[in-house]
Design an enzyme around this catalytic site. Structure first.
Site, mmCIF file in Angstrom:
data_model
loop_
_atom_site.group_PDB
_atom_site.id
_atom_site.type_symbol
_atom_site.label_atom_id
_atom_site.label_comp_id
_atom_site.label_asym_id
_atom_site.label_seq_id
_atom_site.Cartn_x
_atom_site.Cartn_y
_atom_site.Cartn_z
ATOM 1 N N SER A 137 5.721 6.914 8.013
ATOM 2 C CA SER A 137 5.890 6.026 9.171
ATOM 3 C C SER A 137 5.374 4.619 8.901
ATOM 4 O O SER A 137 4.366 4.435 8.218
ATOM 5 C CB SER A 137 5.108 6.622 10.342
ATOM 6 O OG SER A 137 4.963 5.668 11.361
ATOM 7 N N GLU A 139 3.791 3.087 10.960
ATOM 8 C CA GLU A 139 2.435 3.071 11.528
ATOM 9 C C GLU A 139 1.377 3.078 10.421
ATOM 10 O O GLU A 139 0.248 2.664 10.637
ATOM 11 C CB GLU A 139 2.226 4.298 12.424
ATOM 12 C CG GLU A 139 2.788 4.161 13.808
ATOM 13 C CD GLU A 139 2.012 3.183 14.687
ATOM 14 O OE1 GLU A 139 0.800 3.380 14.856
ATOM 15 O OE2 GLU A 139 2.626 2.237 15.182
ATOM 16 N N TYR A 160 -2.973 9.528 14.212
ATOM 17 C CA TYR A 160 -1.620 9.847 13.733
ATOM 18 C C TYR A 160 -1.346 9.118 12.421
ATOM 19 O O TYR A 160 -0.875 9.726 11.437
ATOM 20 C CB TYR A 160 -0.599 9.441 14.807
ATOM 21 C CG TYR A 160 0.829 9.403 14.315
ATOM 22 C CD1 TYR A 160 1.584 10.563 14.198
ATOM 23 C CD2 TYR A 160 1.436 8.186 13.964
ATOM 24 C CE1 TYR A 160 2.907 10.525 13.747
ATOM 25 C CE2 TYR A 160 2.749 8.139 13.517
ATOM 26 C CZ TYR A 160 3.476 9.307 13.405
ATOM 27 O OH TYR A 160 4.771 9.259 12.950
HETATM 28 P P1 NAP Z 1 9.895 14.110 17.596
HETATM 29 O O1 NAP Z 1 11.139 13.884 18.408
HETATM 30 O O2 NAP Z 1 8.575 14.021 18.260
HETATM 31 O O3 NAP Z 1 10.054 15.552 16.901
HETATM 32 C C1 NAP Z 1 8.961 16.176 16.275
HETATM 33 C C2 NAP Z 1 9.382 17.563 15.847
HETATM 34 O O4 NAP Z 1 8.250 18.224 15.248
HETATM 35 C C3 NAP Z 1 9.841 18.474 17.003
HETATM 36 O O5 NAP Z 1 10.869 19.290 16.530
HETATM 37 C C4 NAP Z 1 8.595 19.301 17.273
HETATM 38 O O6 NAP Z 1 8.855 20.528 17.892
HETATM 39 C C5 NAP Z 1 8.110 19.515 15.850
HETATM 40 N N1 NAP Z 1 6.719 19.945 15.754
HETATM 41 C C6 NAP Z 1 5.641 19.421 16.376
HETATM 42 N N2 NAP Z 1 4.532 20.086 16.016
HETATM 43 C C7 NAP Z 1 4.924 21.067 15.166
HETATM 44 C C8 NAP Z 1 4.250 22.105 14.469
HETATM 45 N N3 NAP Z 1 2.930 22.289 14.597
HETATM 46 N N4 NAP Z 1 4.972 22.919 13.668
HETATM 47 C C9 NAP Z 1 6.309 22.783 13.555
HETATM 48 N N5 NAP Z 1 7.003 21.846 14.219
HETATM 49 C C10 NAP Z 1 6.318 20.987 15.006
HETATM 50 O O7 NAP Z 1 9.857 13.108 16.353
HETATM 51 P P2 NAP Z 1 11.048 12.255 15.696
HETATM 52 O O8 NAP Z 1 11.110 10.945 16.386
HETATM 53 O O9 NAP Z 1 12.241 13.093 15.558
HETATM 54 O O10 NAP Z 1 10.407 11.947 14.266
HETATM 55 C C11 NAP Z 1 10.612 12.837 13.170
HETATM 56 C C12 NAP Z 1 9.510 12.615 12.135
HETATM 57 O O11 NAP Z 1 9.558 11.267 11.680
HETATM 58 C C13 NAP Z 1 8.094 12.829 12.642
HETATM 59 O O12 NAP Z 1 7.333 13.331 11.565
HETATM 60 C C14 NAP Z 1 7.623 11.442 13.002
HETATM 61 O O13 NAP Z 1 6.222 11.373 12.927
HETATM 62 C C15 NAP Z 1 8.304 10.635 11.922
HETATM 63 N N6 NAP Z 1 8.642 9.252 12.247
HETATM 64 C C16 NAP Z 1 9.352 8.966 13.368
HETATM 65 C C17 NAP Z 1 9.715 7.669 13.632
HETATM 66 C C18 NAP Z 1 10.515 7.303 14.865
HETATM 67 O O14 NAP Z 1 10.552 6.111 15.187
HETATM 68 N N7 NAP Z 1 11.183 8.238 15.491
HETATM 69 C C19 NAP Z 1 9.359 6.646 12.735
HETATM 70 C C20 NAP Z 1 8.649 6.984 11.580
HETATM 71 C C21 NAP Z 1 8.308 8.302 11.336
HETATM 72 P P3 NAP Z 1 9.012 20.648 19.514
HETATM 73 O O15 NAP Z 1 10.431 20.230 19.816
HETATM 74 O O16 NAP Z 1 8.738 22.059 19.766
HETATM 75 O O17 NAP Z 1 8.014 19.708 20.112
HETATM 76 O O1 G4F Z 2 7.223 3.817 21.643
HETATM 77 P P1 G4F Z 2 5.841 3.906 21.134
HETATM 78 O O2 G4F Z 2 4.981 4.975 21.678
HETATM 79 O O3 G4F Z 2 5.984 4.000 19.553
HETATM 80 P P2 G4F Z 2 4.951 3.748 18.348
HETATM 81 O O4 G4F Z 2 3.559 3.829 18.786
HETATM 82 O O5 G4F Z 2 5.377 2.488 17.679
HETATM 83 O O6 G4F Z 2 5.222 5.008 17.422
HETATM 84 C C1 G4F Z 2 6.552 5.447 17.145
HETATM 85 O O7 G4F Z 2 7.028 4.795 15.990
HETATM 86 C C2 G4F Z 2 6.298 5.103 14.783
HETATM 87 C C3 G4F Z 2 6.940 4.289 13.655
HETATM 88 O O8 G4F Z 2 6.349 3.031 13.603
HETATM 89 C C4 G4F Z 2 6.393 6.590 14.527
HETATM 90 F F1 G4F Z 2 5.749 6.901 13.367
HETATM 91 C C5 G4F Z 2 5.771 7.348 15.688
HETATM 92 O O9 G4F Z 2 5.920 8.738 15.464
HETATM 93 C C6 G4F Z 2 6.523 6.971 16.969
HETATM 94 O O10 G4F Z 2 7.848 7.437 16.855
HETATM 95 O O11 G4F Z 2 5.091 2.511 21.373
HETATM 96 C C7 G4F Z 2 5.631 1.289 20.933
HETATM 97 C C8 G4F Z 2 4.782 0.143 21.471
HETATM 98 C C9 G4F Z 2 3.287 0.321 21.199
HETATM 99 O O12 G4F Z 2 2.727 -0.897 20.831
HETATM 100 C C10 G4F Z 2 2.723 0.742 22.554
HETATM 101 O O13 G4F Z 2 1.365 0.399 22.762
HETATM 102 O O14 G4F Z 2 4.928 0.121 22.892
HETATM 103 C C11 G4F Z 2 3.650 -0.017 23.470
HETATM 104 N N1 G4F Z 2 3.671 0.493 24.856
HETATM 105 C C12 G4F Z 2 3.461 -0.243 25.958
HETATM 106 N N2 G4F Z 2 3.495 0.533 27.048
HETATM 107 C C13 G4F Z 2 3.865 1.774 25.225
HETATM 108 C C14 G4F Z 2 3.749 1.791 26.609
HETATM 109 N N3 G4F Z 2 4.141 2.893 24.515
HETATM 110 C C15 G4F Z 2 4.308 4.043 25.195
HETATM 111 N N4 G4F Z 2 4.612 5.170 24.503
HETATM 112 N N5 G4F Z 2 4.187 4.115 26.556
HETATM 113 C C16 G4F Z 2 3.892 3.010 27.323
HETATM 114 O O15 G4F Z 2 3.783 3.108 28.546
#
Ligand code: NAP
Ligand code: G4F
Length: 351
Positions: A137, A139, A160
C-alpha cells in the site's frame, strides 16, 4: 499438462479488489479459488455476479473457508487447490480501525502474510511452480513527501501501514532467501462502486446521493485536507496480474500520478448532484486519526515502462461512476421508504 487452465488462489476474494481480480482471471480462462472467512452473515455479495453453485457444470470459481490468522488452513488450501499464482489481498484494510485494533491488524496484515509465505515455501519445496503477489500500500510511504516511487523510503503512520511494511519486507526476504517468484505491488488508493462504505470516497457518494433524494441531511467526516491519488480498482487488478506474468519478480508502484484532496472529491461529487456540500458536511473528531498521512501521489513510471500498464479511468470519471451507482441505490431505498418499508442504513461509526 499443456493446455490445461491456469489455477489462481486469491485471499481476500470477497473484498473490492478480490472481486475485480476474480472476474479478470475468470475472463482469462483461469480456475479461481478464493479464501473466505467464516462469518455469521453472508460476506460474498461482491461475488454474486460470478459465483455459481459448485454442483453446476463448468464452474471455475471455488470458495474455501480459511483465515490468514490460521496457518494450517492456508497450507491445507494450497495443497488442495494447487495454484500456480497466489494473490494475497486479505487484510484488515481500514487505516482508522487499525488504531482501535492494532494487534489484530498487525497479526492479520503482517504475520498473516508471513503465514501464507511459509505455506508457499513448503508448497514450492515440494516441486511446485508458483508465483505470489503481495498487496502492498501507498500508506507505507506515509510521511515521505510526494511524488512517491519504488525508491521512496517508507515512513508508515498507522498500525496498518507498519504491518504492510512488515509484509513487504517478509515478501522481499522470501524472494531473496528462497529464490521464490514474489512481487510486491505498492498500490495507491483505488475505488469503485464496490468500495467498502466506510472508506471516504464511498462514504461521500453514498451520503450525498441519499441527501439528494431527501433520505438524509448530514454527513459526518474527519480531516478534509489530506490528498490521495485515487484510481479505479478495475484498472489496478490488471497491474497485479501483469506483475506475475513477467520473467523476473519485482516491486512496482501502481498509481495515476494525480492527487486530489478530500474537499476536491466532495466538490466533484456534489457538483454532479447540484448540491452545496458545505451545507451538509459536519466534522466528527472520531474520524480523525492520531497520525494522518497528508499527501500521497504516486509515480507509476516503472509500471508503465516495464508492465505496459496505465490507468484507463480518470478521477472525474471515477467519481461519476460512483455517484451514478449510488444514486440508483438511493432511488431503490426511496422507493422502499415510500412503500412504507423500513430502510436500514448501516452504522458507520468506524468509518
Ligand atoms: P477490502 O475490500 O477491505 O477487502 C479485504 C478482504 O480481506 C476481504 O475479503 C476480507 O474478508 C478479507 N479478510 C480480512 N481479514 C481476513 C482474515 N483474517 N483472513 C482472511 N481474509 C480476511 O480491501 P480491498 O480494498 O479489496 O484491498 C485489497 C488489498 O489491497 C488489501 O490487502 C488492502 O490492504 C490492499 N490495498 C488496498 C488499496 C485500496 O485503495 N483499495 C490500496 C493499497 C492496498 P471479509 O469480506 O470477510 O471482510
Ligand atoms: O478512504 P480512507 O479511509 O483511505 P486511506 O486511509 O487512504 O486508506 C485506503 O487506501 C490505502 C492506500 O493508500 C489502502 F492501503 C488502505 O487499505 C485503504 O484502502 O481515507 C482517505 C482520507 C484520509 O486522509 C482520511 O483521514 O480521507 C480522510 N477522511 C476524512 N474523513 C476520512 C473521513 N476517511 C474515512 N474513512 N472516513 C471519514 O469520515
Amino acid at each position: 499438462m499443456a493446455g490445461s487452465p491456469r489455477v489462481a488462489l486469491i485471499t481476500g476474494i470477497t473484498g473490492q479488489d478480490g472481486s475485480f481480480l476474480a472476474e479478470l482471471l475468470l475472463a482469462k480462462g483461469y480456475i479461481v479459488h478464493g479464501i473466505v472467512r467464516r462469518a455469521s452473515t453472508f460476506n460474498t455479495e461482491r461475488l454474486d455476479a460470478i459465483y455459481a453453485d459448485p454442483h453446476e457444470r463448468g464452474t471455475r470459481l471455488y470458495l474455501h473457508y480459511g483465515d490468514l490468522a490460521d496457518g494450517a488452513s492456508l497450507r491445507k488450501i494450497l495443497e488442495h487447490t494447487k495454484p500456480s499464482e497466489i494473490y494475497n489481498l486479505a487484510a484488515q484494510s481500514h487505516v482508522r480501525v487499525s488504531f482501535d485494533q492494532a494487534q489484530y491488524t498487525a497479526d492479520v496484515v503482517g504475520t498473516g502474510t508471513l503465514r501464507l509465505l511459509e505455506a508457499m515455501r513448503e508448497y514450492a519445496a515440494a516441486g511446485r511452480e508458483v508465483r505470489f503477489y503481495q498487496a502492498g500500500s501507498s500508506e507505507m510511504f506515509g510521511a515521505s513527501a510526494p511524488p512517491q516511487n519504488e525508491d521512496t523510503p517508507f515512513y508508515p503512520r498507522s498500525p496498518y501501514a507498519v504491518a504492510k511494511v512488515a509484509a513487504h519486507w517478509f515478501a522481499k526476504n522470501y524472494r531473496e532467501g528462497y529464490k521464490l517468484f514474489i512481487c510486491n505491488g505498492i498500490l495507491f488508493n483505488h475505488e469503485s462502486p464496490r468500495r467498502g462504505e466506510t472508506f471516504v470516497t464511498r462514504k461521500i457518494t453514498r451520503a450525498l446521493t441519499r441527501i439528494k433524494l431527501g433520505l438524509q441531511d448530514k454527513i459526518y467526516l474527519g480531516y478534509l485536507d489530506s490528498r490521495r491519488d485515487w484510481g479505479y480498482a478495475g484498472d489496478y487488478v490488471e497491474a497485479m496480474w501483469l506483475m506475475l506474468q513477467q520473467s523476473e519478480p519485482d516491486d512496482y508502484v501502481v498509481a495515476t500520478g494525480n492527487s486530489y484532496s478530500v474537499r476536491e472529491f466532495l466538490d466533484v461529487a456534489a457538483g454532479l448532484l447540484g448540491l452545496e456540500w458545505t451545507k451538509h458536511v459536519e466534522t466528527d473528531p472520531r474520524y480523525l486519526r492520531p497520525t494522518e498521512v497528508e499527501a500521497l501521489c504516486g509515480d507509476p513510471s516503472k509500471a508503465r515502462a516495464k508492465l505496459g500498464w496505465q490507468p484507463k479511468v480518470g478521477f472525474e470519471q471515477l467519481v461519476a461512476m460512483m455517484v451514478e451507482h449510488d444514486l440508483e441505490l438511493a432511488r431503490q431505498e426511496r422507493t422502499l421508504a415510500a412503500a412504507g418499508h423500513k430502510v436500514v442504513t448501516r452504522g458507520l461509526s468506524h468509518g
